[in-house]
Design a protein around this motif. Structure first.
Motif, PDB file in Angstrom:
ATOM      1  N   THR A   7       0.069  -0.250   4.149  1.00 51.98           N
ATOM      2  CA  THR A   7      -1.565  -0.079   4.075  1.00 51.98           C
ATOM      3  C   THR A   7      -2.211   0.458   2.843  1.00 51.98           C
ATOM      4  O   THR A   7      -1.403   1.440   2.403  1.00 51.98           O
ATOM      5  CB  THR A   7      -2.035   0.675   5.263  1.00 51.98           C
ATOM      6  OG1 THR A   7      -1.439   0.232   6.577  1.00 51.98           O
ATOM      7  CG2 THR A   7      -3.436   0.918   5.607  1.00 51.98           C
ATOM      8  N   SER A   8      -3.256  -0.236   2.453  1.00 53.84           N
ATOM      9  CA  SER A   8      -3.545   0.214   1.162  1.00 53.84           C
ATOM     10  C   SER A   8      -4.569   1.578   1.245  1.00 53.84           C
ATOM     11  O   SER A   8      -4.775   1.882   2.599  1.00 53.84           O
ATOM     12  CB  SER A   8      -4.530  -0.781   0.300  1.00 53.84           C
ATOM     13  OG  SER A   8      -5.642  -1.022   1.070  1.00 53.84           O
ATOM     14  N   LYS A   9      -5.056   2.240   0.459  1.00 51.07           N
ATOM     15  CA  LYS A   9      -5.910   3.398   0.765  1.00 51.07           C
ATOM     16  C   LYS A   9      -7.174   3.034   1.368  1.00 51.07           C
ATOM     17  O   LYS A   9      -7.654   3.822   2.013  1.00 51.07           O
ATOM     18  CB  LYS A   9      -6.054   3.902  -0.787  1.00 51.07           C
ATOM     19  CG  LYS A   9      -6.830   5.189  -0.692  1.00 51.07           C
ATOM     20  CD  LYS A   9      -7.197   6.122  -2.171  1.00 51.07           C
ATOM     21  CE  LYS A   9      -7.717   7.400  -1.855  1.00 51.07           C
ATOM     22  NZ  LYS A   9      -7.791   8.099  -3.097  1.00 51.07           N
ATOM     23  N   LYS A  10      -7.840   1.902   1.055  1.00 50.59           N
ATOM     24  CA  LYS A  10      -8.993   1.532   1.892  1.00 50.59           C
ATOM     25  C   LYS A  10      -8.712   0.828   3.086  1.00 50.59           C
ATOM     26  O   LYS A  10      -9.510   0.494   3.840  1.00 50.59           O
ATOM     27  CB  LYS A  10      -9.792   0.509   0.829  1.00 50.59           C
ATOM     28  CG  LYS A  10     -10.148   1.385  -0.309  1.00 50.59           C
ATOM     29  CD  LYS A  10     -11.114   0.180  -1.237  1.00 50.59           C
ATOM     30  CE  LYS A  10     -11.912   1.133  -2.203  1.00 50.59           C
ATOM     31  NZ  LYS A  10     -12.850  -0.036  -3.010  1.00 50.59           N
ATOM     32  N   GLY A  11      -7.495   0.957   3.639  1.00 52.60           N
ATOM     33  CA  GLY A  11      -7.016   0.245   4.965  1.00 52.60           C
ATOM     34  C   GLY A  11      -6.752  -0.967   4.878  1.00 52.60           C
ATOM     35  O   GLY A  11      -6.582  -1.548   6.354  1.00 52.60           O
ATOM     36  N   ARG A  12      -6.398  -1.583   3.925  1.00 56.72           N
ATOM     37  CA  ARG A  12      -5.879  -3.124   3.973  1.00 56.72           C
ATOM     38  C   ARG A  12      -4.497  -3.369   4.351  1.00 56.72           C
ATOM     39  O   ARG A  12      -3.608  -2.620   3.815  1.00 56.72           O
ATOM     40  CB  ARG A  12      -6.230  -3.750   2.571  1.00 56.72           C
ATOM     41  CG  ARG A  12      -5.544  -5.151   2.671  1.00 56.72           C
ATOM     42  CD  ARG A  12      -5.388  -6.006   1.154  1.00 56.72           C
ATOM     43  NE  ARG A  12      -5.048  -7.385   1.181  1.00 56.72           N
ATOM     44  CZ  ARG A  12      -4.427  -7.958   0.105  1.00 56.72           C
ATOM     45  NH1 ARG A  12      -4.214  -7.164  -0.826  1.00 56.72           N
ATOM     46  NH2 ARG A  12      -4.050  -8.978   0.168  1.00 56.72           N
TER      47      ARG A  12
END
Length: 362
Positions: free
Chosen positions: A196-201
């Motif tokens: 999961t990326s920092k922005k939630g992807r």
């Protein structure tokens, strides 16, 4: 008479064992389809099987094991890394990473080693050294400390570049050293990982090492790293645990994907027989049909489709005047043709000639 009879029986037994060993050896020598292959005892480093172990071949994505070691030597797993435009523009397998996205070092290591993301490799290289070029210097320094004398690295991802090569033997040694990093050992053993990326992807990635998913090998295969380019062909360095012994196999230049898995399984089986003292270790060298351009210079080109927004990268190279590798070619040559079309552009009274090239990804 009894002693003579026993001597004859012993002689016949030894003769039959010799013929059996020769038959088994011949079977494996003829059936390993890869250009170069090696199997090592993971405990002692002894060569159990080798076919053209010292032929220099571009490493493709197997180089990512070295990239991971250099990264782990210098960055904490929790450090955040922002994807650059350069990293986004690097040709890679999906999932695609976009400029401005933020992932941890740990996330990018998983993407790089499980899914073989070239974008993740470049992002990590930039985080460590500012550029992939500077990172390559660290890679070669690390390679020398590991005792790799017949290897040279230029890209963190394994994408084609001039003067980049390794051997099946040194690739096996590379994995041997990489296994001393517990985190690398853990990552390459994972069949699937959710990131999961920092922005939630959320990204779900599946391991490219097919052997991890075979039911009859699940208990044996501990992990490895695949690779492929048009020059390297199919590659895999792998570690298996058989009868409480580690067997490290390295395959470079397999002609097609299925041969990669089959060759590796044959190497494991052969090594098991050697460790049981049923057959002897084998080292052979054959005539190598390989010619790699010394001036190979990939130029990544993205062809966008408005409907799907997919990008395809291609590389090309002119036929070289000399071969950077020591081994001579006798037949087939793996040259990538440059296809150039010219068009005339009129502007006022002046006429300009522009060139457009078709390029391919690794």
């Amino acid at each position: 008479m009894k002693k003579i009879f026993l001597l004859i029986i012993s002689f016949l037994f030894l003769l039959s064992v010799t013929f059996l060993r020769a038959e088994i050896n011949s079977e494996y020598l003829e059936n390993i389809e890869a250009l170069s292959a090696v199997a090592l005892d993971g405990l002692t480093g002894q060569i159990l099987f080798a076919k053209n172990p010292n032929v220099k071949i571009p490493p493709a994505s197997t180089v990512k094991l070295l990239t991971a070691m250099v990264v782990l030597d210098r960055l904490p797993l929790t450090q955040e890394v922002r994807i650059s435009k350069n990293a986004e523009d690097t040709p890679s397998t999906p999932p695609k990473l976009y400029e401005g996205e933020i992932y941890t070092v740990d996330d990018l290591l998983h993407l790089m080693l499980i899914k073989s993301s070239n974008q993740a490799a470049v992002a990590l290289a930039e985080a460590v050294a500012g550029s992939e070029e500077n990172f390559a210097k660290l890679m070669n320094m690390k390679a020398r400390t590991l005792g790799l004398k017949d290897s040279h690295f230029v890209t963190a991802s394994g994408l084609p570049a001039p003067n980049q090569y390794t051997t099946a033997y040194e690739l096996a040694l590379l994995l041997y050293e990489a296994l001393k990093y517990p985190h690398i050992k853990e990552i390459i053993s994972l069949p699937v990982k959710v990131i999961t990326s920092k922005k939630g992807r959320t990204l779900v990635v599946k391991n490219t090492n097919k052997l991890l998913f075979e039911d009859d090998l699940k208990e044996e295969i501990l992990g490895g790293k695949t690779g492929y380019t048009r020059l390297s062909k199919h590659c895999l360095v792998n570690v298996a645990k058989v009868n409480h012994r580690l067997i490290i196999t390295s395959v470079l230049g397999a002609p097609y994907r299925d041969a990669l898995w089959e060759d590796t399984k044959k190497l494991i089986k052969f090594s098991e027989l050697v460790l049981k003292n049923q057959i002897s270790p084998v080292v052979i060298n054959t005539t190598v049909n390989l010619s790699v351009p010394a001036n190979l210079s990939p130029k990544d080109y993205y062809k966008s489709k408005s409907s799907s927004k997919k990008r395809v990268a291609k590389y090309y190279a002119k036929k070289p005047s000399k071969n950077v590798f020591a081994k001579k070619s006798t037949t087939k040559k793996f040259y990538v043709k440059k296809d150039t079309k010219k068009k005339v552009v009129k502007k006022g009274k002046k006429i300009y000639t522009a060139s457009s090239s078709n390029k391919s990804k690794s």
